[in-house]
Structure formats: C-alpha cells, structure tokens
Scaffold this motif. Sequence first.
Motif, PDB file in Angstrom:
ATOM      1  N   ILE A  69      -1.234   6.764 -10.712  1.00 27.09           N
ATOM      2  CA  ILE A  69      -1.494   7.277  -8.799  1.00 27.09           C
ATOM      3  C   ILE A  69      -1.231   6.177  -8.021  1.00 27.09           C
ATOM      4  O   ILE A  69      -1.780   5.482  -7.968  1.00 27.09           O
ATOM      5  N   THR A  70       0.009   6.993  -6.961  1.00 28.20           N
ATOM      6  CA  THR A  70       0.772   6.720  -5.354  1.00 28.20           C
ATOM      7  C   THR A  70      -0.247   7.331  -4.719  1.00 28.20           C
ATOM      8  O   THR A  70       0.304   7.834  -4.785  1.00 28.20           O
ATOM      9  N   PHE A  71       0.146   6.018  -3.531  1.00 26.16           N
ATOM     10  CA  PHE A  71       0.175   6.706  -2.025  1.00 26.16           C
ATOM     11  C   PHE A  71       1.042   6.177  -1.513  1.00 26.16           C
ATOM     12  O   PHE A  71       1.452   4.779  -1.619  1.00 26.16           O
ATOM     13  N   TYR A  72       1.232   7.106  -0.476  1.00 29.69           N
ATOM     14  CA  TYR A  72       2.661   6.525   0.511  1.00 29.69           C
ATOM     15  C   TYR A  72       2.075   6.432   1.851  1.00 29.69           C
ATOM     16  O   TYR A  72       1.642   8.077   2.167  1.00 29.69           O
ATOM     17  N   THR A  73       1.711   6.158   2.437  1.00 27.82           N
ATOM     18  CA  THR A  73       1.656   5.804   4.025  1.00 27.82           C
ATOM     19  C   THR A  73       3.532   5.408   4.491  1.00 27.82           C
ATOM     20  O   THR A  73       3.324   4.293   4.747  1.00 27.82           O
ATOM     21  N   GLN A  74       3.479   6.238   6.123  1.00 28.55           N
ATOM     22  CA  GLN A  74       4.007   6.018   6.829  1.00 28.55           C
ATOM     23  C   GLN A  74       3.727   6.185   8.003  1.00 28.55           C
ATOM     24  O   GLN A  74       3.326   7.565   8.675  1.00 28.55           O
ATOM     25  N   GLY A  75       3.719   5.354   8.826  1.00 22.78           N
ATOM     26  CA  GLY A  75       2.696   5.435  10.752  1.00 22.78           C
ATOM     27  C   GLY A  75       1.326   6.125  10.555  1.00 22.78           C
ATOM     28  O   GLY A  75       0.492   5.079   9.733  1.00 22.78           O
ATOM     29  N   GLY A  76       1.304   7.362  10.606  1.00 20.48           N
ATOM     30  CA  GLY A  76      -0.424   7.952  10.387  1.00 20.48           C
ATOM     31  C   GLY A  76      -0.644   8.573   9.347  1.00 20.48           C
ATOM     32  O   GLY A  76      -1.404   9.579   9.457  1.00 20.48           O
ATOM     33  N   PHE A  77       0.719   9.088   9.003  1.00 17.45           N
ATOM     34  CA  PHE A  77       0.398  10.077   8.119  1.00 17.45           C
ATOM     35  C   PHE A  77       0.375   9.403   6.208  1.00 17.45           C
ATOM     36  O   PHE A  77       0.833   8.217   5.932  1.00 17.45           O
ATOM     37  N   THR A  78      -0.634   9.535   5.350  1.00 11.74           N
ATOM     38  CA  THR A  78      -0.893   9.350   4.098  1.00 11.74           C
ATOM     39  C   THR A  78      -0.613  10.732   3.192  1.00 11.74           C
ATOM     40  O   THR A  78      -1.482  11.481   3.367  1.00 11.74           O
ATOM     41  N   ASP A  79      -0.018  10.786   1.986  1.00 10.97           N
ATOM     42  CA  ASP A  79       0.513  11.502   0.940  1.00 10.97           C
ATOM     43  C   ASP A  79      -0.040  10.957   0.028  1.00 10.97           C
ATOM     44  O   ASP A  79       0.860  10.124   0.264  1.00 10.97           O
ATOM     45  N   LEU A  80      -0.400  11.609  -1.323  1.00 11.10           N
ATOM     46  CA  LEU A  80      -0.366  11.611  -2.304  1.00 11.10           C
ATOM     47  C   LEU A  80       1.329  11.553  -2.883  1.00 11.10           C
ATOM     48  O   LEU A  80       1.717  12.643  -2.851  1.00 11.10           O
ATOM     49  N   CYS A  81       1.790  11.068  -3.648  1.00 16.41           N
ATOM     50  CA  CYS A  81       3.386  11.033  -3.959  1.00 16.41           C
ATOM     51  C   CYS A  81       3.842  10.166  -5.018  1.00 16.41           C
ATOM     52  O   CYS A  81       3.380   8.661  -4.893  1.00 16.41           O
ATOM     53  N   ARG A  82       4.881  10.152  -5.695  1.00 14.83           N
ATOM     54  CA  ARG A  82       4.903   9.223  -6.274  1.00 14.83           C
ATOM     55  C   ARG A  82       6.518   8.325  -6.308  1.00 14.83           C
ATOM     56  O   ARG A  82       6.695   7.442  -6.869  1.00 14.83           O
ATOM     57  N   GLY A  83       6.877   8.637  -4.775  1.00 10.51           N
ATOM     58  CA  GLY A  83       8.200   8.649  -4.292  1.00 10.51           C
ATOM     59  C   GLY A  83       9.677   8.582  -5.361  1.00 10.51           C
ATOM     60  O   GLY A  83       9.077   9.568  -5.714  1.00 10.51           O
ATOM     61  N   PRO A  84      10.452   7.579  -4.756  1.00 14.82           N
ATOM     62  CA  PRO A  84      10.583   7.042  -4.229  1.00 14.82           C
ATOM     63  C   PRO A  84      11.213   7.449  -2.598  1.00 14.82           C
ATOM     64  O   PRO A  84      10.438   7.890  -2.469  1.00 14.82           O
ATOM     65  N   HIS A  85      10.683   5.962  -1.671  1.00 15.78           N
ATOM     66  CA  HIS A  85      10.762   6.800  -0.226  1.00 15.78           C
ATOM     67  C   HIS A  85      11.905   5.535   0.316  1.00 15.78           C
ATOM     68  O   HIS A  85      11.758   4.181  -0.843  1.00 15.78           O
TER      69      HIS A  85
END
Length: 644
Positions: A170-186
């Motif tokens: 399980i990984t979270f990705y955050t950019q700015g004020g937004f966080t989401d459950l996501c395997r990525g990549p980004h």
Amino acid sequence: MINITLPDGSVRQYEKGVSSLDIAKSISEGLARKVIAASVDGQVWDSTRPIEKDAAVKLLTWTDKEGKNTFWHSSAHLMAEAVESLFPGVKFWVGPALEQGGFYYDMDLGDRKITEEDLLSLEKKMNELAKQNNVFVRKQVPKAEAIQFFTEKGDEYKLDLLQNLNDGEITFYTQGGFTDLCRGPHIPATSLIKAIKLTNIAGAYWKGDQNNKQLTRIYGITFPTQKELDEYLAMLEEAKKRDHRKLGKELGIYTMDDDVGQGLILWMPNGTVIIEELEKLAKETEEAGGYKRVVTPHIAKESMYITSGHLPYYADSMYPPMEVDGEKYYLKSMNCPHHHKIFKAEPKSYRDLPYRIAEYGTVYRYEQSGELFGLMRVRCLHMNDAHIYCTRTQFADEFRAVNEMYQKYFRIFGIEKYVMRLSLHSPDKLGKKYVNEPELWKETEEMVRQVLIESNIPYVEVQDEAAFYGPKIDVQIYSVIGREFTLATNQVDFSQGRSFKLEYTTPDNQTDIPLIIHRAPLGTHERFIGFLLEHYAGKLPLWLAPLQVKVLPISDKFQDYALSVVAKLRKEGIRAEVDDRQEKIGKKIRDTELMKVPYMLVVGEKEMTDEAVSVRRQGKGDLGSKSVAEFLIDAVAEIKERRE
C-alpha cells in the motif's frame, strides 16, 4: 556502491539510495529536465524513488510510452486535486491513463452534476495547481493506517480497494493538498504539465457493474507543451471526420441491431465487398507463402479448452457454455486449439515441416458492454488466422517470413509508420500468469529478438504482456493522421504442442514437439476495416472500393450508352453502375463524390459519338476524355496492382 546498467550496456557506480533522476543529472542537466519516470529492472518507477541495489535502469521521457502513461496518470491526480478543491466531499474510485492517450477519473459527486462550464473552471484550477510545482511524494503506508485515513474521509471506494491489498503493498501519493491511494508511478512535479484540456463527461458504473451506483467520469488530455496540445486538438477534429462509425453508416458498410445483440456486426453489401477483397488478398499471399487453408467449427467441447489452458483463465472473455447431450460446449473464442487438432489428425515427420495452415476463422469474445466500440471492440470477429508448426532450426526463417508478410501489407495500404511491440514474460509470475518454463522463455524471447534485429524492424520491448504460452509481437500501426491502432499479433508458442501431444518424427527416427507460431497479419475484418475507413477517410483505393465506377449520363437520352459502358466494365470484373436518376449532372457528381466512389464517367453526346467517357477521379476532379478501351486498360491495371 551499487552498479547501474544503462540501456547501452554501460555500467556506472553510484551510492546506494541514488534515484533515477540523480542518475540523469550525472549524465546531463538537459536529460534530467526531460526525465518523467524510469524503468528499474523492467518495472516503471518514480524517477525520485531511491534505488537500493544493483539494477538495470532506463530513463523514461515523453517519447516513451511508459513516460506518457506516467505523465497522464499524474495528470489524473492533478485533476482530482482540482475537483476536490471546487467540489469538497467528492470521493474517487480510479483514474488511469488511457491506451489511446489521456486519462480519466471516476468520482462520486453525490447529488451534484458536473457541467461543460465546470470543465473550464477545472482546467483553470489545474493550470493554477500545475504552476505551483508541487512534487509527487510517495509514502508506504501500513494497511491499518490506510483504512483509518479513508474511514475518516468516509470514502467507501478506496476502502473497497484496500480489501485486496496487504501490508507492504500500500502506497499513498501526495501532491500539494491532495493525497490518494495509488501504486504509482508519478512524474517528479506538477510543473511538467504545461497544457491541459478536459474533453468529456460521462457516466460509469462502479466496477463496471450496472447494478452498482453510477459515478461521474471526467476525461482529459495533457501535454508538456501548448504546441503539442494544439496539434492534438487539430488531429482530434480531423479524426471526427474520419470516425469509422460515422463513415460506416454513411457509406453503407455495416450496421448493428439490438435484436441481433451488442457487439455483433451485420455487414451490408458494401462492407461484404471489402471483406471479400481482403480475403482474396490474404488467400493469394498465403498460397504464395505455402499455406494450406482449413475450416473449423464455431463451437467446441469444454475439454479442448481445458487442454489448451484457456479455461479457466480465459473464461471471462468467453460466452457462457451451453449444455448439449450432457456435455458443455463453448462458442469458439480462438482458432488455435482447432488447428492443433488438424495438425494431430495425421502423422507428421520432419519432411512435413514447416506445416502452415490458415483460416479466416469466426471467433466470439464476450467483451464487456462498456468496452464495445464500433468495429474496434466487438463480440464476433473474423480473424485472418494461421498457425505454423516448425522445428527450432526453421523458426527464424518462418518468423521472418511472417514479418515480411506484414511489411508487404503495410506497403499495399500505405502504412508508413509502424512498430512491433515485443511482449515478454515476467519471471516472478511463472506458474501463475505464464507457463513455468524459465529456460524456454529465455530461449524463445532471444530467438524473436534476434529475428527483429536481423530484419532491421523497429520494435520496443514490453515486460509482462506476453501470451501465457510464449512471447509475442503486437503490431502497432499508425494512420495518416497519426492515430495508433493495434493491428494484429505474431506469437511464439512452446507450450500448446506439449499440451495437445503434438509431435513429429525426426531424421533419426525419434519424436519431438514442434514450435508453433500464431499469426494474424490482417488482424480481424472488424478492426482492420475500421482502421482503413479512418486511414483513407472513407476514400478507399480502387481495388478495395465497394463501388469502383459510376457512370453518369447527362440526360435520359444517353442512358442506353451509359448501360453499354457499364456492361463493358463489368465484363472486365469492375464493379460499376449507372446513376439513372432524373437529376442535373452537377448533383449527380456531388452525390457520387459524397459516396466516395473512385471514378465517375460522365457521358453525353460527344462521348457517345466517340465511344469515349469523360473521366473524373475522387479528390482529383476532371481528368479529361478517354476512350472506353483506354479507361479499361488503365483501371484494370490499377486494380490488379492494388495501387494505393
């Protein structure tokens, strides 16, 4: 220190924990500015993710498919951040990059509705957020913490996704004020996204199940430069004019009917002509290549598909079985098991190999209703299929000959841009997704790679997309306006011969199992005709056009002469007819142009006296007067040579 192997084979040493972006910077700052993501031992990673051990690294930019997909998936997160800022309380399901380009995100807006005007506000907000240059931060999260996070948000959709994930996955990705459950990549940061267009709003059932709640789906496209977006939008406008669904209706190519069923094509007379011409081309080519034609049933017993390995793994893509005499029968979803039975029907020796059999076989695939799309995704397909049974020493020549057949077709249809996508297995999925034969995988993948290299054919390698029984090539072609289509496949099979107990006698009187090549250079009638309609904008070449010539008498006075011209054309095998309507010649010409008939032959007093015709060519206008005999010689040659 760790060793990093680059695509050119060079090895560089770096401190443990180095990122792909750091590696790019050590090569050049210019390269680092272009890096979107990286392939690390065949897996696409964030370019900022630390590498802790020796690895093979390929830096991915906008020119790489994986780079574009990473860019567009990150754009979906940027859009979600914009939506959340304008519509607080929104809940998100999934937001993938699309195979054809761009992205979407499915969301639950409660009772609110997104309008076309809202899209403009969201675009403005996305541009504002992109300029903030917020970095995408990856964080591994324990399952309990992830559940708590989305429970507090009241987000049942992300909680549903978490059910099938374990700690460590399980990984979270955050950019700015937004966080989401996501395997990525980004991508490294939002500022790489320079040009944004939200293109469409649609409804989509949660998990694709019509019994579930309908979510809002927003589609979009982004680019690293405004120039690329402008070019894309211009291409989109041109593509609308070329849409095979629109042209198919206007030109009387095919139709569909609810009483027949979704995804089941009814080919009209004009479409049937195109089918027959394509089959004629395939039969001529395959006969010259030493193929023998076969015909197989549309159904088969369950036991055969168990032997082939398609059941139970492929069952979701097959129509449900029918019970007959206490046995389960399935509609045929692939031709290969039937062909294997034909190979096995008579004893074979090495003298019989290579054994090549071909069939325009009808197969049935149960595509999900939401995935059906004109001729491109259907449930009944007519496939230009064939199977080659050969020895290992014959393999390279046979595989090369198949690729040369593809290239012949490319020349005939004016396909100038294409790429072969070599789909490889994933070693960690042996015995699950792929046949557990590591040495055979290594051997056959290298065999295919060498043929491509020696033939100087453009190709790319893609991990974890092989067939379960061997590596394959997916043929990607591009229309004249740059739209990408998956045409067909060329597959290596080292498993089915064993499953079906196929064998041949060797020169030393032993037995061996043949290698099998599955190939379909023209793909299916459905997909290929859809491509051709868009590629040619409906203006098919003379040899392929349903109606090749229309004779236009200036008045009723010249009707009999027009009919005599048509009779001469038909005698030479040319598809021709008379426009016998009581209309002015200008309207007849305009209407025939709209139906995209290649040649118009206008006849009046002078033409009747001279036994001639006034020739007009689709898209070229008036070509002047020719005798009927001269026109026949030219037209027959153009058809025979299959000129584009």
